[in-house]
Design a protein around this motif. Structure first.
Motif, PDB file in Angstrom:
ATOM      1  N   PRO A 177       0.543  -1.097  -0.594  1.00  8.10           N
ATOM      2  CA  PRO A 177       0.396   0.130   0.197  1.00  8.10           C
ATOM      3  C   PRO A 177       0.729   1.382   0.411  1.00  8.10           C
ATOM      4  N   LEU A 178       1.443   1.380   0.746  1.00  8.57           N
ATOM      5  CA  LEU A 178       2.570   2.363   0.829  1.00  8.57           C
ATOM      6  C   LEU A 178       4.467   1.867   1.158  1.00  8.57           C
ATOM      7  N   PRO A 179       4.886   2.160   0.389  1.00 11.63           N
ATOM      8  CA  PRO A 179       6.292   1.241  -0.320  1.00 11.63           C
ATOM      9  C   PRO A 179       7.425   2.674   0.820  1.00 11.63           C
ATOM     10  N   THR A 180       8.383   1.866   1.450  1.00 11.85           N
ATOM     11  CA  THR A 180       9.451   2.968   2.304  1.00 11.85           C
ATOM     12  C   THR A 180      10.401   2.781   1.199  1.00 11.85           C
ATOM     13  N   THR A 181      11.077   4.147   0.959  1.00  9.95           N
ATOM     14  CA  THR A 181      11.504   4.169   0.315  1.00  9.95           C
ATOM     15  C   THR A 181      12.785   3.113  -0.003  1.00  9.95           C
ATOM     16  N   GLU A 182      12.911   2.341   0.432  1.00 11.36           N
ATOM     17  CA  GLU A 182      13.768   0.813   0.149  1.00 11.36           C
ATOM     18  C   GLU A 182      13.229  -0.018  -0.418  1.00 11.36           C
ATOM     19  N   GLN A 183      11.442  -0.292  -0.246  1.00  8.79           N
ATOM     20  CA  GLN A 183      10.825  -0.873  -1.115  1.00  8.79           C
ATOM     21  C   GLN A 183      10.577  -0.159  -2.214  1.00  8.79           C
ATOM     22  N   LEU A 184      10.503   0.726  -2.683  1.00  9.45           N
ATOM     23  CA  LEU A 184      10.501   1.804  -3.968  1.00  9.45           C
ATOM     24  C   LEU A 184      11.466   1.155  -5.074  1.00  9.45           C
ATOM     25  N   ALA A 185      13.067   1.518  -4.262  1.00 11.30           N
ATOM     26  CA  ALA A 185      13.854   0.932  -5.513  1.00 11.30           C
ATOM     27  C   ALA A 185      13.607  -0.337  -5.015  1.00 11.30           C
TER      28      ALA A 185
END
Length: 333
Positions: A177-185
Motif C-alpha cells: 500500500p505505502l512502500p518505504t523508500t527502500e521498498q520503492l527502490a
C-alpha cells in the motif's frame, strides 16, 4: 510488440513446467486449462473441490499435461500440518492452519511449490489479491536478500507509440500500500529485471510522481529521489530516472520541455508508481479506457514464480499468466 503474448506462449512451450491452478471450479480457469493442455504450454495441476472436474477434460488429450487433485480431507490435512509448522512461531495453531488451508486452497498451492511438488502457481480468478499475496508470502521463500514482494503488470496498449510500441510494465499495482523508500527502490529493480529477463527488452524505468524533476516539493518527492539514489548505487546497469509526471515519462514532446537532458524521459517503458492506490487506479484506467491488455499482478521477489489474476480476468489473461509463470520457472530452475 503486438505479438508479445504469442511470443511468450511459444517460449513457454519449449520447456513446459508444472503450474498449479487452484481455482478449478471457475469456468474461465477450466477453459484456459483446455487450451493450455491442448497446446502443451504447461503441465497443469488443477484443484478439484467437489470431485467432479475429470469429465470436463476427457476430449482434450495430452493426459500427461493435466493432473487433477481432489481436495479430500487427508490431502488437506497434510498441507495444514505443513502450514502449521511454518507459521507456529507466529502464533498459528493447528486448528487455525486447518481452517486457512481448507477455506483457501491457494495456500496449499503455495505449500506445494515450496515443497517442489510444482514449479509455480497462478490464482486470483475468484480469490482476492490480498489472499493470493498472503499465501505466496507465507508459504513460499523470498528471493535472495530481497525482503519485498510486489505485483507487476504487463500492459499492452493498442495503436500506441509510447513505451515499447505500447508495451509497458507497471509496478507495484497489487501488494504494497505505502512502500518505504527502500521498498520503492526494490520495486524498481525487480520490475527492471523482469522486463529484461522475461520480455527481452531493455528497461527504461521512470519513478512516477505529481512532480517532474523538482517542479514541486514535499516529503513524497524526497522519498522518490532517495529511492532513485538507492537504485543507482545498487544497480548501475539499470537505466532509471525520476521523479516524473506521467506525460514527461512517456511523451517525447513533453519530455523535451520538462526534462530535456534525461536519458529516460519520454521513453520510459517501466513505470513505478509511488503507492498502491496510484498503481491500481492507473493500470485499471489504462486497461478500460485504452482497451489495453493487462496481465498480472505477477508476483516478484519470491524464490519461485507465482502470479495473481484480477477477478475481472478473462480466459486469455489466465493463459498468458500461466505462460509467464512457466517462463519464470524455466529461469529459476
Amino acid at each position: 510488440m503486438d505479438n508479445i503474448f504469442l511470443f511468450l506462449r511459444e517460449k513457454a512451450k519449449k520447456n513446459p513446467k508444472s503450474i498449479i491452478l487452484p481455482e478449478g471450479e471457475d469456468k474461465r480457469i477450466q477453459e484456459a486449462v483446455k487450451f493450455i493442455v491442448k497446446e502443451k504450454m504447461a503441465k497443469v495441476i488443477l484443484f478439484d473441490k467437489k470431485g467432479n472436474l475429470g469429465g470436463l477434460f476427457k476430449d482434450v488429450g495430452n493426459e500427461d499435461f493435466l493432473k487433477i487433485i481432489e481436495l479430500k480431507d487427508e490431502v488437506m490435512e497434510r498441507y495444514a500440518n505443513l502450514y502449521f509448522e511454518l507459521r507456529k512461531k507466529k502464533g498459528i495453531s493447528l486448528d487455525i492452519a486447518r481452517r486457512i488451508v481448507r477455506e483457501n486452497p491457494v495456500f496449499m498451492a503455495g505449500l506445494m511449490v515450496r515443497e517442489k511438488e510444482a514449479d509455480g502457481f497462478v490464482a486470483g480468478a475468484c480469490t482476492s489479491t490480498s489472499d493470493v499475496a498472503r499465501a505466496a508470502i507465507h508459504c513460499m521463500k523470498r528471493e535472495g536478500e530481497t525482503p519485498t514482494v510486489m505485483g507487476a503488470f504487463i500492459i499492452l496498449v493498442p495503436d500506441c507509440p509510447y513505451g515499447e510500441n505500447g508495451l509497458f510494465v507497471f509496478a507495484d499495482c497489487g501488494v504494497i500500500p505505502l512502500p518505504t523508500t527502500e521498498q520503492l527502490a526494490e520495486i524498481a529493480i525487480e520490475a527492471a529485471d523482469f522486463t529484461k529477463d522475461i520480455l527481452g527488452i531493455l528497461p527504461r524505468v521512470a519513478l512516477l510522481s505529481y512532480s517532474t524533476k523538482g517542479s514541486s516539493k514535499g516529503e513524497n518527492i524526497e522519498k522518490i529521489i532517495k529511492a532513485l539514489e538507492i537504485v543507482k548505487k545498487k544497480r548501475r546497469d539499470i537505466l532509471i530516472d525520476g521523479e516524473f509526471q506521467v506525460d514527461a515519462a512517456i511523451v517525447p514532446e513533453v519530455a523535451g520541455i520538462k526534462s530535456p537532458h534525461s536519458p529516460v524521459a519520454g521513453k520510459a517503458n517501466v513505470l513505478i508508481f509511488p503507492n498502491l492506490e496510484a498503481g491500481n487506479c492507473g493500470y485499471k484506467l489504462v486497461q478500460r479506457l485504452a482497451k489495453a491488455r493487462a496481465v498480472g499482478p505477477i508476483l516478484l521477489g519470491l524464490e519461485k514464480p507465482a502470479s495473481d489474476l484480477s477477478r475481472g480476468c478473462n480466459v486469455e489473461d489466465v493463459i498468458d499468466a500461466v505462460a509467464i509463470t512457466v517462463i519464470r520457472a524455466q529461469r529459476s530452475n
